[in-house]
Design an enzyme around this catalytic site. Structure first.
Site, PDB file in Angstrom:
ATOM      1  N   ASP A  39      51.849  32.888  49.927  1.00 44.31           N
ATOM      2  CA  ASP A  39      51.343  33.395  51.194  1.00 44.31           C
ATOM      3  C   ASP A  39      50.060  32.625  51.516  1.00 44.31           C
ATOM      4  OD1 ASP A  39      50.253  34.754  53.334  1.00 44.31           O
ATOM      5  OD2 ASP A  39      50.587  36.753  52.494  1.00 44.31           O
ATOM      6  N   GLU A 117      37.810  51.101  35.982  1.00 39.48           N
ATOM      7  CA  GLU A 117      37.235  52.409  35.687  1.00 39.48           C
ATOM      8  C   GLU A 117      36.868  52.559  34.210  1.00 39.48           C
ATOM      9  OE1 GLU A 117      39.910  52.850  39.279  1.00 39.48           O
ATOM     10  OE2 GLU A 117      40.033  51.849  37.341  1.00 39.48           O
ATOM     11  N   HIS A 284      52.929  37.962  53.423  1.00 36.53           N
ATOM     12  CA  HIS A 284      53.884  38.638  52.531  1.00 36.53           C
ATOM     13  C   HIS A 284      53.888  40.146  52.742  1.00 36.53           C
ATOM     14  CE1 HIS A 284      50.320  39.493  50.037  1.00 36.53           C
ATOM     15  NE2 HIS A 284      51.061  40.393  49.435  1.00 36.53           N
TER      16      HIS A 284
END
Length: 354
Positions: A39, A117, A284
């Site tokens: 892309d 995280e 995409h």
């Protein structure tokens, strides 16, 4: 291997950790990275945004969230960054390290395996770069990880790439729709077996699924309406967990409307925009299309009023989409869509009862 951006099936009792494991396993496969790197609109816009902001990157510390192959981290070094932390939760990190070394940047780019995280960085960062956008902008829920990184590791005067994101909706027409239904009428001439009775079921399946389709500008039959606009510096988890927006369209021309389409734009510092609109080059992401149960006729200035609601789906990284709409003075209709099912057209239609 599942492509996490086009995952078609969900397990009804899948835990959040199981969902994450399957999600990150998908990003360890080559197919998703081939799709993203091929892309060129996506990749070149990120490159342009980074290189045209060299004054922001020079001698700065960067966090690349969801680094994948490491290409955005390398762009940051090209722009003069002093240090990049390339954070990747999938096993793609092995390849990331090889790519970084191949480009002679292993002294400036540290590859860290883990969810953002769960990891600890040795210092605060000046810029967070991430390609976090999923279909319909929020599918995959990766923005939550960017918000965590922002609140934990970004300096108070830091930058986010991209810095804003906007989601749009508009009614559309699909010339292929009647051909899809016509398939069942063709069975009699093709195989001498009548199957018109399948048409109501086919319509039910098409309108239950969320599809990805590359629309053309002429397929959009009214000016788009903004569903939400997110300032990534300020957006909270609460903001993205329940998005609701009323809409009103004034249609132009004579059309048979088949549903509603969603797409997004993101903007980087310096007014550089990456758009997945049907009015711009193909990406995409294509566009998300929501087919209605029954297509309807419009003429010039036909009014379509309604409301769209996006919230957390059955699984942690899914979206549930609720659509209500009325055409002129007709009765309000409501449809529900679960993005646990993604289809891309006639070969991928999944029964809503599965």
């Amino acid at each position: 291997m599942d492509n996490p951006r086009k995952r078609l099936c969900q397990r009804d009792k899948e835990s959040e950790s199981e969902t994450d494991q399957l999600y990150f396993n998908g990003y360890a496969s080559i197919e998703v990275h081939e799709e993203m790197l091929m892309d060129t609109v996506r990749t070149m816009t990120y490159r342009e945004a980074i290189l045209k902001n060299q004054e922001l990157f020079k001698d700065k510390v960067i966090a690349d969230i969801g680094a994948g192959t490491g290409i955005l981290s390398i762009f940051c070094i090209h722009a003069g960054a002093k240090k990049v932390y390339a954070i990747e939760a999938s096993n793609m990190v092995v390849q990331t390290q090889l790519v970084i070394k191949e480009n002679g940047m292993d002294s400036k780019i540290s590859v860290i395996k883990g969810k953002v995280e769960d990891i600890v960085l040795p210092e605060k960062v000046d810029i967070i770069v991430s390609e976090w956008m999923g279909y319909c902008l929020l599918y995959e829920s990766m923005l939550k990880s960017v918000i965590h990184a922002r609140d934990t590791w970004l300096k108070s005067n830091g930058y986010l790439f991209p810095s804003t994101a906007t989601l749009y909706i508009a009614p559309f027409v699909d010339e292929d729709y009647e051909d899809r239904l016509g398939l069942w009428e063709d069975m009699a001439s093709r195989y001498k077996v009548a199957m018109k009775s399948m048409i109501p079921f086919a319509k039910k399946c098409i309108s239950a699924n969320v599809e990805l389709k590359q629309l053309m500008m002429e397929d959009i039959v009214a000016p788009p309406v903004q569903v939400c606009s997110l300032a990534i510096h300020q957006v909270t988890l609460h903001d993205i967990e329940n998005i609701q927006q009323n809409f009103e369209f004034k249609c132009y021309g004579w059309n048979r409307v088949h549903g509603f389409s969603l797409w997004f734009d993101v903007e980087f510092p310096g007014n550089i925009i990456l758009s997945t609109s049907p009015f711009t080059e193909l990406t995409h992401w294509s566009q998300v299309v929501l087919y209605v149960h029954e297509p309807f006729q419009t003429v010039q200035d036909t009014t379509i009023k309604g409301k769209i609601k996006l919230e957390k789906g059955k699984q942690p990284r899914d979206l549930a989409i609720q659509l209500k709409f009325a055409v002129d003075d007709s009765e309000m209709k409501e449809q529900l869509y679960d993005t646990g099912y993604w289809t891309t057209g006639i070969s991928a239609v999944i029964s809503p009862d599965r």
